[in-house]
Design a protein around this motif. Structure first.
Motif, PDB file in Angstrom:
ATOM      1  N   ARG A  30      62.679  24.908  47.656  1.00  0.00           N
ATOM      2  CA  ARG A  30      63.207  25.246  46.572  1.00  0.00           C
ATOM      3  C   ARG A  30      64.466  24.354  45.808  1.00  0.00           C
ATOM      4  O   ARG A  30      65.056  24.680  44.574  1.00  0.00           O
ATOM      5  CB  ARG A  30      64.715  26.230  47.644  1.00  0.00           C
ATOM      6  N   SER A  54      65.549  27.565  40.304  1.00  0.00           N
ATOM      7  CA  SER A  54      65.658  28.852  40.748  1.00  0.00           C
ATOM      8  C   SER A  54      64.295  30.204  40.518  1.00  0.00           C
ATOM      9  O   SER A  54      65.125  31.443  41.331  1.00  0.00           O
ATOM     10  CB  SER A  54      67.125  29.562  40.246  1.00  0.00           C
ATOM     11  N   ASN A  75      61.024  31.486  46.887  1.00  0.00           N
ATOM     12  CA  ASN A  75      61.574  30.593  47.635  1.00  0.00           C
ATOM     13  C   ASN A  75      61.252  30.832  49.019  1.00  0.00           C
ATOM     14  O   ASN A  75      61.448  30.014  49.852  1.00  0.00           O
ATOM     15  CB  ASN A  75      63.179  30.265  47.167  1.00  0.00           C
TER      16      ASN A  75
END
Length: 127
Positions: A30, A54, A75
């Protein structure tokens, strides 16, 4: 260090679709900007599209691809995807996913700006 493994390539007729996946190892997925590159035979590796950490923002090198290619990431699954629709023979290439660990505030568009690479997956579009 992160390892990237692509899958989903293959041979498809013009107008068809493929979904590429890139699975990453480790717990830092991430924190990376992810990109999909492609390299046609005899050509340089080029960025197709990138996605931020994101998943809220994307960058397409060629705006005309926005209607055909869609990048996304999960993620929780450490995976980035490339959905390719309306494939054309000129899309034939080896497709690579890559991870950019820098904290730059602009999109990295060059291959040397990405730190980790998958092994690539061949996409062949027949006419």
């Amino acid at each position: 260090q992160v390892q990237l493994v692509e899958s989903g390539g293959g041979v498809v007729q013009a107008g068809g679709s493929l979904r590429l996946s890139c699975a990453a190892s480790g717990r830092t997925f991430r924190s990376y900007v992810m990109g999909w590159f492609r390299q046609a035979q005899g050509m340089e590796r080029e960025l197709v599209v990138a996605i931020n950490r994101s998943g809220s923002s994307t960058y397409y090198v060629d705006d005309s691809m926005k209607g055909r290619f869609t990048i996304s990431r999960d993620n929780a699954k450490n995976t980035v995807y490339l959905q390719m629709n309306g494939l054309k023979p000129e899309d034939t290439a080896v497709y690579y996913c890559a991870a950019d660990r820098s904290r730059r505030t602009v999109w990295g568009t060059q291959a040397n700006q990405y730190d980790y690479w998958g092994q690539g997956t061949q996409v062949t579009v027949s006419s």
